[in-house]
Design a protein around this motif. Sequence first.
Motif, PDB file in Angstrom:
ATOM      1  N   GLY A 261      12.210 111.867   2.278  1.00  0.00           N
ATOM      2  CA  GLY A 261      12.622 111.626   3.646  1.00  0.00           C
ATOM      3  C   GLY A 261      11.822 110.469   4.214  1.00  0.00           C
ATOM      4  N   VAL A 262      12.503 109.492   4.827  1.00  0.00           N
ATOM      5  CA  VAL A 262      11.853 108.302   5.365  1.00  0.00           C
ATOM      6  C   VAL A 262      11.763 108.407   6.881  1.00  0.00           C
ATOM      7  N   LEU A 263      10.566 108.259   7.420  1.00  0.00           N
ATOM      8  CA  LEU A 263      10.346 108.316   8.854  1.00  0.00           C
ATOM      9  C   LEU A 263      10.346 106.913   9.441  1.00  0.00           C
ATOM     10  N   VAL A 264      11.148 106.704  10.477  1.00  0.00           N
ATOM     11  CA  VAL A 264      11.116 105.453  11.230  1.00  0.00           C
ATOM     12  C   VAL A 264      10.220 105.703  12.432  1.00  0.00           C
ATOM     13  N   THR A 265       9.100 104.977  12.512  1.00  0.00           N
ATOM     14  CA  THR A 265       8.100 105.260  13.535  1.00  0.00           C
ATOM     15  C   THR A 265       7.811 104.054  14.411  1.00  0.00           C
ATOM     16  N   ASP A 266       7.304 104.326  15.592  1.00  0.00           N
ATOM     17  CA  ASP A 266       6.815 103.315  16.516  1.00  0.00           C
ATOM     18  C   ASP A 266       5.424 103.769  16.939  1.00  0.00           C
ATOM     19  N   ASN A 267       4.404 103.127  16.361  1.00  0.00           N
ATOM     20  CA  ASN A 267       3.036 103.589  16.524  1.00  0.00           C
ATOM     21  C   ASN A 267       2.923 105.025  16.027  1.00  0.00           C
ATOM     22  N   MET A 268       2.622 105.951  16.898  1.00  0.00           N
ATOM     23  CA  MET A 268       2.412 107.343  16.485  1.00  0.00           C
ATOM     24  C   MET A 268       3.650 108.213  16.675  1.00  0.00           C
ATOM     25  N   LEU A 269       4.722 107.622  17.199  1.00  0.00           N
ATOM     26  CA  LEU A 269       5.918 108.398  17.514  1.00  0.00           C
ATOM     27  C   LEU A 269       6.980 108.236  16.440  1.00  0.00           C
ATOM     28  N   ILE A 270       7.655 109.347  16.109  1.00  0.00           N
ATOM     29  CA  ILE A 270       8.774 109.315  15.164  1.00  0.00           C
ATOM     30  C   ILE A 270      10.053 109.023  15.943  1.00  0.00           C
ATOM     31  N   GLU A 271      10.741 107.949  15.553  1.00  0.00           N
ATOM     32  CA  GLU A 271      11.984 107.590  16.231  1.00  0.00           C
ATOM     33  C   GLU A 271      13.199 108.197  15.548  1.00  0.00           C
ATOM     34  N   SER A 272      13.145 108.286  14.229  1.00  0.00           N
ATOM     35  CA  SER A 272      14.265 108.877  13.498  1.00  0.00           C
ATOM     36  C   SER A 272      13.802 109.259  12.100  1.00  0.00           C
ATOM     37  N   LEU A 273      14.627 110.064  11.434  1.00  0.00           N
ATOM     38  CA  LEU A 273      14.327 110.517  10.080  1.00  0.00           C
ATOM     39  C   LEU A 273      15.553 110.327   9.207  1.00  0.00           C
ATOM     40  N   GLU A 274      15.376 109.668   8.077  1.00  0.00           N
ATOM     41  CA  GLU A 274      16.457 109.487   7.106  1.00  0.00           C
ATOM     42  C   GLU A 274      16.088 110.246   5.845  1.00  0.00           C
ATOM     43  N   GLU A 275      16.953 111.165   5.431  1.00  0.00           N
ATOM     44  CA  GLU A 275      16.688 111.979   4.249  1.00  0.00           C
ATOM     45  C   GLU A 275      17.200 111.286   2.991  1.00  0.00           C
ATOM     46  N   LYS A 276      16.283 110.926   2.108  1.00  0.00           N
ATOM     47  CA  LYS A 276      16.593 110.288   0.828  1.00  0.00           C
ATOM     48  C   LYS A 276      17.594 109.137   0.981  1.00  0.00           C
ATOM     49  N   PRO A 277      17.243 108.134   1.771  1.00  0.00           N
ATOM     50  CA  PRO A 277      18.191 107.040   2.028  1.00  0.00           C
ATOM     51  C   PRO A 277      18.370 106.119   0.826  1.00  0.00           C
ATOM     52  N   THR A 278      19.470 105.396   0.830  1.00  0.00           N
ATOM     53  CA  THR A 278      19.747 104.362  -0.157  1.00  0.00           C
ATOM     54  C   THR A 278      19.790 103.015   0.554  1.00  0.00           C
ATOM     55  N   TYR A 279      18.988 102.080   0.100  1.00  0.00           N
ATOM     56  CA  TYR A 279      18.955 100.745   0.687  1.00  0.00           C
ATOM     57  C   TYR A 279      19.670  99.779  -0.248  1.00  0.00           C
ATOM     58  N   LYS A 280      20.535  98.956   0.328  1.00  0.00           N
ATOM     59  CA  LYS A 280      21.335  98.025  -0.459  1.00  0.00           C
ATOM     60  C   LYS A 280      20.946  96.583  -0.138  1.00  0.00           C
ATOM     61  N   PHE A 281      20.864  95.773  -1.191  1.00  0.00           N
ATOM     62  CA  PHE A 281      20.480  94.374  -1.038  1.00  0.00           C
ATOM     63  C   PHE A 281      21.393  93.501  -1.895  1.00  0.00           C
ATOM     64  N   HIS A 282      21.440  92.218  -1.548  1.00  0.00           N
ATOM     65  CA  HIS A 282      22.048  91.216  -2.404  1.00  0.00           C
ATOM     66  C   HIS A 282      20.929  90.500  -3.143  1.00  0.00           C
ATOM     67  N   ILE A 283      20.999  90.467  -4.474  1.00  0.00           N
ATOM     68  CA  ILE A 283      19.994  89.742  -5.245  1.00  0.00           C
ATOM     69  C   ILE A 283      20.622  88.494  -5.870  1.00  0.00           C
ATOM     70  N   ASN A 284      19.798  87.492  -6.071  1.00  0.00           N
ATOM     71  CA  ASN A 284      20.237  86.220  -6.634  1.00  0.00           C
ATOM     72  C   ASN A 284      20.676  86.416  -8.083  1.00  0.00           C
ATOM     73  N   GLY A 285      21.923  86.023  -8.395  1.00  0.00           N
ATOM     74  CA  GLY A 285      22.461  86.212  -9.735  1.00  0.00           C
ATOM     75  C   GLY A 285      22.233  85.053 -10.684  1.00  0.00           C
ATOM     76  N   GLY A 286      21.527  83.999 -10.227  1.00  0.00           N
ATOM     77  CA  GLY A 286      21.214  82.882 -11.121  1.00  0.00           C
ATOM     78  C   GLY A 286      22.394  81.982 -11.444  1.00  0.00           C
ATOM     79  N   VAL A 287      23.425  81.989 -10.579  1.00  0.00           N
ATOM     80  CA  VAL A 287      24.575  81.093 -10.762  1.00  0.00           C
ATOM     81  C   VAL A 287      24.998  80.584  -9.386  1.00  0.00           C
ATOM     82  N   TYR A 288      25.283  79.274  -9.302  1.00  0.00           N
ATOM     83  CA  TYR A 288      25.496  78.629  -8.017  1.00  0.00           C
ATOM     84  C   TYR A 288      26.633  77.608  -8.117  1.00  0.00           C
ATOM     85  N   VAL A 289      27.284  77.348  -6.981  1.00  0.00           N
ATOM     86  CA  VAL A 289      28.146  76.172  -6.858  1.00  0.00           C
ATOM     87  C   VAL A 289      27.473  75.259  -5.838  1.00  0.00           C
ATOM     88  N   VAL A 290      27.348  73.983  -6.187  1.00  0.00           N
ATOM     89  CA  VAL A 290      26.612  73.040  -5.348  1.00  0.00           C
ATOM     90  C   VAL A 290      27.486  71.827  -5.039  1.00  0.00           C
TER      91      VAL A 290
END
Length: 351
Positions: A261-290
């Motif tokens: 469970g991931v806690l989103v906090t502001d200083n000492m206060l808990i703002e929200s709780l995410e249970e076992k979240p999944t984070y998605k990103f775009h990663i560089n695939g090493g191929v480009y059009v220029v």
Amino acid sequence: MKFSIDKYCIGASSTIKEAMVVIDKNLTGGALVVNENNELVGTITDGDIRRAILKEASINDSIENTYFKNFKFVTEEHSKKKAKEYMLSNKIRQVPVIDKDKKLIDLYFLDDIISYEKKDNYVFILAGGLGTRLRPLTETVPKPMLTVGDKPILELIIEQFKEYGFRNFIISLNYKGEIIEDYFKNGSEFGVKIEYIKETKKLGTAGSIALVKEKFTKPFIVINGDILTGIDFEKFLNHHIKNNFNITVGVRNYEINVPYGVLVTDNMLIESLEEKPTYKFHINGGVYVVNPEIVKYIKEDEVYNMTDLIEDAMNNDYTSGIYEITEYWKDIGQIEDYRKANTDIHKFFKI
């Protein structure tokens, strides 16, 4: 989806008459049967319907007992080259494409991929890396010359581009580059034209482009020499041109599953709780059009990377975009990646 659901697809609970209407509209002689979750569950052809009617089925009957459930398909990771060979070997004119969840995402037509128009656009291949993480395999050969299946990685890359009509290649060499040049020569034996740049010192992933910048009058593709991918390079180039990008980066989706469970906090206060979240990103695939107009930012005789070019383009108000690679993609940077590629080559690239 990449094509009209109404034109090629029909629900699994539809009637034979409704299937006939769809088949009549799309002019392919068949339709794809999907369930309520858009999962592909079968195919139905005009021949299936004809046989059902001969067995005294009514056109108002459900297609449940008529459509074919043991259908042929390819997944989104299969290269179009394999899809073409698959259709030719099975004597079929089209094949559905599904994702890992069996959801229908595309439909390949043989006539569309049987051949591609020849292109003047250059392909610039970065093949000068030391391959340190692949030692001892790279102690006697450069990384792009390691074999996957029965061919060097670099040959597979060239074949993939050639499949989409690309004929002009520039290969940037450094570590044991003479082995690459001796193998491919001028490219004529492989049905392409190959020129070489020989780095006398390491220039980064983009620095050697400056040595031949005068050659680029059209958008060109840059690819790392250790990438094995089934990407549709024609679609990649067209995506770049259609969106008026100055540089386009091929990206892969990357997910991180946090088992806590991931806690989103502001200083000492808990703002929200995410249970076992999944984070998605775009990663560089090493191929480009220029585009040629941004090559001017590449520093000459200095270490300069593709990431530097992307930043310089953005800082000077040029448009940098992405293209999501849904097809097979593998960066062969470590021993386990190399082993996996040798397994995958037969699954995604060869019959």
